[in-house]
Design a protein around this motif. Structure first.
Motif, PDB file in Angstrom:
ATOM      1  N   HIS A   1      38.496-135.194  16.142  1.00  0.00           N
ATOM      2  CA  HIS A   1      37.659-134.060  15.732  1.00  0.00           C
ATOM      3  C   HIS A   1      36.525-134.545  14.842  1.00  0.00           C
ATOM      4  CE1 HIS A   1      36.319-130.232  14.227  1.00  0.00           C
ATOM      5  NE2 HIS A   1      36.822-130.400  13.018  1.00  0.00           N
TER       6      HIS A   1
ATOM      7  N   SER B   1      35.398-122.794  25.797  1.00  0.00           N
ATOM      8  CA  SER B   1      36.113-123.864  25.100  1.00  0.00           C
ATOM      9  C   SER B   1      35.729-123.818  23.626  1.00  0.00           C
ATOM     10  CB  SER B   1      35.779-125.210  25.742  1.00  0.00           C
ATOM     11  OG  SER B   1      34.386-125.444  25.706  1.00  0.00           O
ATOM     12  N   ASP B   2      36.114-124.829  22.858  1.00  0.00           N
ATOM     13  CA  ASP B   2      35.949-124.846  21.394  1.00  0.00           C
ATOM     14  C   ASP B   2      34.649-124.205  20.902  1.00  0.00           C
ATOM     15  OD1 ASP B   2      38.195-126.473  21.539  1.00  0.00           O
ATOM     16  OD2 ASP B   2      37.056-128.331  21.251  1.00  0.00           O
TER      17      ASP B   2
ATOM     18  N   TYR C   1      40.719-122.454  23.772  1.00  0.00           N
ATOM     19  CA  TYR C   1      40.236-122.058  25.090  1.00  0.00           C
ATOM     20  C   TYR C   1      40.385-120.552  25.245  1.00  0.00           C
ATOM     21  CZ  TYR C   1      39.740-126.853  26.651  1.00  0.00           C
ATOM     22  OH  TYR C   1      39.318-128.151  26.785  1.00  0.00           O
TER      23      TYR C   1
ATOM     24  N   LYS D   1      32.364-128.623  22.808  1.00  0.00           N
ATOM     25  CA  LYS D   1      33.668-129.015  22.274  1.00  0.00           C
ATOM     26  C   LYS D   1      33.501-129.569  20.861  1.00  0.00           C
ATOM     27  CE  LYS D   1      37.041-129.861  24.174  1.00  0.00           C
ATOM     28  NZ  LYS D   1      38.206-129.029  23.860  1.00  0.00           N
TER      29      LYS D   1
ATOM     30  N   ALA E   1      36.689-128.704  30.238  1.00  0.00           N
ATOM     31  CA  ALA E   1      36.338-129.392  28.982  1.00  0.00           C
ATOM     32  C   ALA E   1      34.911-129.942  29.028  1.00  0.00           C
ATOM     33  CB  ALA E   1      37.339-130.505  28.694  1.00  0.00           C
TER      34      ALA E   1
ATOM     35  N   SER F   1      29.060-129.236  17.366  1.00  0.00           N
ATOM     36  CA  SER F   1      29.756-129.204  18.649  1.00  0.00           C
ATOM     37  C   SER F   1      29.187-130.354  19.456  1.00  0.00           C
ATOM     38  CB  SER F   1      29.511-127.894  19.400  1.00  0.00           C
ATOM     39  OG  SER F   1      30.002-126.786  18.674  1.00  0.00           O
TER      40      SER F   1
ATOM     41  N   GLU G   1      42.373-127.544  19.470  1.00  0.00           N
ATOM     42  CA  GLU G   1      41.505-127.034  20.541  1.00  0.00           C
ATOM     43  C   GLU G   1      41.651-125.529  20.712  1.00  0.00           C
ATOM     44  OE1 GLU G   1      40.474-129.989  24.050  1.00  0.00           O
ATOM     45  OE2 GLU G   1      42.642-129.813  23.857  1.00  0.00           O
TER      46      GLU G   1
END
Ligand SMILES: [Cu+2]
Length: 491
Positions: A420, A259-260, A281, A444, A440, A425, A279
């Motif tokens: 955001h 993920s991010d 992935y 992230k 998720a 993170s 985002e």
């Protein structure tokens, strides 16, 4: 004929794009492979990113006025390694003031490229960007307050891929352009001259700008790519201004590996991914199980495509192929789907010593609208803000102590927003009042926020002063420009 068969037939019969325009393609075009600027080998050469005004044909047969970074539209994939300091020279050749923000990077505020680090036309911004974080797919885009939405839509965006020792030795497909692909997904509106269009109205501000045509790496979807037998890796960025995208495969579930902010603890199988603007992935597809497969995309949760397919299937949430993968005979990456990927303990909220709450506000208040405009935000009729206040460039909203672990709780007055936070993170504790989907639950920097609280566990390890604060904001870019943003220092 079932829906999937029809969609396959439709794509090969060139019924797409779906907006009834005149650029219907004779055949599915190839996936554009975004050129890589690979600096993992090091050296002290400066990395040049030239922001330029250009023209680009998205496949509509007409040249659209665009911005690009070293290219006619979008930027290169910059590939770097943990431990490097990246010496960028960002030259502004677009004829208007801009900034370039490194989305996802854990770097000090002074090189973050937020709204305070303006690059005037003709000037060069030369930040030395220290890469300390784990392997992850990050990106860069305009963050010029009031102009972020239009400049990013016009093409000021690119990918910054970080590798580390673990990612470089991982048993995963990694031959770029063969079994490892970068996909930048966007929605576009084209006018009656087949040129890319961006028009703002009050309604657009409210919903964010949405187009009716899906574009992959700057080409109208669907695009196609021939791949070897074995595992294929897709690294996907939703770079839409405002659209949530639902991703799925034509055949079989998706295997999500990152993920991010990097690898998940173990791979996750899922039927679909709901992906907000901003985002990233990474997914794996096993091409040994079918002659062809396709990455399917639908717009949002409840909006369908317009046009032929929309009317055929009732218009609600219909997926179309974004990228068709056609398998060729020879073998590529023949390993199996991975299980464990990274040492990632579950998020422990008892580590947090501070809790902050943020309420995202939309319109409805004359006072908010007046303040939003007065304070330099670019808005329609309604104002937007966070905790009752629109963004103000010379006001710091929060002060965070460096190294502290905090819980940030975010809720919204009404619609779904992607939130955001710069410089970090985080781990999602709850998303809209519920446990986040398994894909998720890793690192992230984006979280979905609707009517229930979303809570993230976050620690800030780098400084940001009041001259170069970090931002937190809605990543619907028109909402951000309209003031759904705040500023914080870390020290
Ligand atoms: Cu928003």
């Amino acid at each position: 004929m079932n829906r999937r068969d029809f969609l396959t037939a439709a794509s090969s019969a060139a019924l797409l794009p779906l907006s009834g325009a005149t650029w219907a393609q004779a055949a599915t075009r190839p996936l554009p492979i975004i050129p890589i600027t690979d600096v993992t080998a090091g050296g002290d050469r400066r990395i040049k990113l030239n922001l330029q005004a250009a023209t680009h044909d998205f496949g509509t047969g007409a040249a659209s006025a665009t911005f690009g970074i070293n290219h006619s539209y979008l930027g290169p994939v910059v590939r770097a390694k943990q431990g490097q300091t990246l010496p960028f020279d960002v030259t502004n050749g677009i004829g208007e003031v801009t900034t370039l923000h490194w989305h996802g990077l854990h770097i000090p505020g002074e090189v973050d490229g937020g709204p305070h680090q303006e690059i005037k036309p003709g000037e060069v911004w030369s930040p030395d960007v220290p890469v300390t974080q784990r392997a992850s797919m990050n990106w860069f885009h305009s963050h010029m307050h009031g102009k972020t939405a239009r400049q990013t839509y016009t093409g000021l965006a690119g990918v910054l891929l970080i590798e580390d020792d673990a990612s470089l030795s991982a048993d995963l497909p990694s031959t770029y352009g063969v079994d490892d692909f970068m996909l930048i997904l966007q929605d576009k509106m084209f006018n009656c001259s087949s040129q890319m269009d961006y028009v703002l109205t009050g309604e657009v501000f409210e919903e964010g700008f949405t187009g009716d045509t899906l574009v992959v790496n700057g080409a109208v979807a669907p695009v196609a790519q021939t791949v070897p037998q074995g595992l294929v890796r897709l690294r996907i960025l939703n770079a839409c201004n405002a659209r949530f995208l639902t991703l799925s495969l034509q055949t079989g579930p998706m295997t999500v590996i990152a993920s991010d902010g990097g690898f998940l603890a173990s791979s996750v199988q899922t039927e679909n991914i709901l992906m907000s603007p901003g985002e990233r992935y990474e997914v794996l597809i096993d091409t040994r199980t079918a002659d062809a497969n396709a990455l399917m995309v639908s717009f949002g949760e409840d909006e369908g495509f317009v046009g032929i397919l929309g009317s055929m299937f009732g218009g609600g949430g219909n997926a179309i192929p974004a990228l068709t993968l056609n398998r060729r005979a020879e073998a590529g990456f023949t390993g199996s789907l991975p299980d464990r990927l990274a040492n990632l303990s579950s998020a422990d909220s008892t580590e947090a010593t501070v809790t902050r709450s943020f309420q995202l506000n939309m319109g409805g208040s004359e006072e908010l609208a007046t303040l939003a405009t007065l304070w330099g935000n670019v808005c329609g009729d309604g104002g937007m803000g966070i905790n009752g206040r629109p963004m103000k460039m010379d006001r710091i909203d929060e002060h965070v102590r460096q190294g502290d672990t905090e819980i940030w709780r975010i809720a919204s007055d009404d619609q779904l927003h992607p939130f955001h936070i710069h410089g970090c993170s985080f781990r999602i504790l709850t998303q809209n009042g519920a446990e986040p989907p398994a894909y998720a639950q890793g690192w992230k920097d984006m979280v979905h926020v609707e009517n229930e609280w979303s809570e993230v566990l976050v620690r800030f390890d780098h400084p940001a002063t009041s001259d170069a604060p970090y931002m937190y904001h809605c990543h619907i870019l028109e909402h951000e420009d309209c003031g759904m943003m705040g500023q914080f220092t870390v020290g």
